[in-house]
Design a protein around this motif. Structure first.
Motif, short mmCIF file in Angstrom:
data_model
loop_
_atom_site.label_atom_id
_atom_site.label_comp_id
_atom_site.label_asym_id
_atom_site.label_seq_id
_atom_site.Cartn_x
_atom_site.Cartn_y
_atom_site.Cartn_z
N THR A 16 -62.61 -31.79 1.19
CA THR A 16 -60.92 -31.42 1.37
C THR A 16 -60.71 -30.74 2.63
OG1 THR A 16 -61.42 -30.66 -0.94
CG2 THR A 16 -59.54 -29.90 0.35
N VAL A 17 -59.58 -31.02 3.02
CA VAL A 17 -59.10 -30.73 4.31
C VAL A 17 -58.00 -29.62 4.13
CG1 VAL A 17 -57.76 -31.21 6.40
CG2 VAL A 17 -59.43 -32.83 5.43
N PHE A 18 -58.19 -28.29 4.62
CA PHE A 18 -57.37 -27.16 4.68
C PHE A 18 -56.76 -27.08 5.80
CE2 PHE A 18 -60.98 -26.29 2.04
CZ PHE A 18 -60.18 -26.00 0.84
N TYR A 19 -55.31 -27.30 5.72
CA TYR A 19 -54.33 -27.34 6.94
C TYR A 19 -52.99 -26.49 6.74
CZ TYR A 19 -51.64 -28.99 10.85
OH TYR A 19 -50.95 -29.27 12.14
N ALA A 20 -52.67 -25.45 7.46
CA ALA A 20 -51.54 -24.86 7.21
C ALA A 20 -51.36 -24.24 5.89
CB ALA A 20 -50.46 -25.57 7.78
#
Length: 162
Positions: A16-20
């Motif tokens: 999972t990528v967490f961004y903003a």
């Protein structure tokens, strides 16, 4: 800044990528980068990025700390105010006026206990039914519950609810 973590509960080895303030699967992240909705993830691994987060990065408007800390404090405040009101018959504001130092020290202690692991790059992982998403949902519910408790007591002229 973007960070990526492996999903230990999923056997397909996706991440999972967490961004903003949002989370993306690998596929949705690739689509968002192609569409230009987000910038590509940095080439540094997530572990080294987590260790580089400063207090300013953590406490930024879209940083991970404000909602986490506010949620934890709201859970603590709602449960303690509710049960203290049931046992003593005093309103939340009266409880606070009786012991402001204890309340403030508890807030500071819980805030520090939430910030220190983040600054050291600790990952928040699920443990049985206790997951970061469940904590976020419970924190949001507690924020609403505590605000409702204050509003109801305000409408009742500062009288305790129970």
């Amino acid at each position: 800044e973007a960070s990526s973590t492996s999903n230990p509960s999923n056997t397909s080895n996706t991440s999972t990528v967490f961004y903003a303030g949002s989370s993306y699967t690998e596929e949705s992240w690739a689509e968002a980068v192609k569409a230009g909705a987000v910038s590509a993830a940095p080439s540094e691994p997530a572990e080294s990025m987590a260790a580089q987060l400063s207090l300013g990065d953590l406490m930024a408007f879209s940083g991970p700390a404000p909602e986490l800390i506010n949620g934890r404090l709201a859970m603590l405040a709602f449960v303690s105010a509710f049960f203290a009101e049931l046992s003593s018959g005093e309103s939340v504001l009266k409880q606070w006026a009786d012991e402001p130092t204890g309340v403030l020290l508890t807030f500071v202690l819980f805030s520090a206990a939430s910030l220190i692991p983040m600054m050291n790059g600790a990952n928040r992982e699920a443990f049985g039914p206790f997951s970061p998403k469940a904590e976020e949902l419970n924190g949001r519910a507690a924020m609403i519950g505590f605000a409702a408790l204050l509003i109801v007591e305000g409408v009742r002229g500062g009288q305790a609810l129970f």
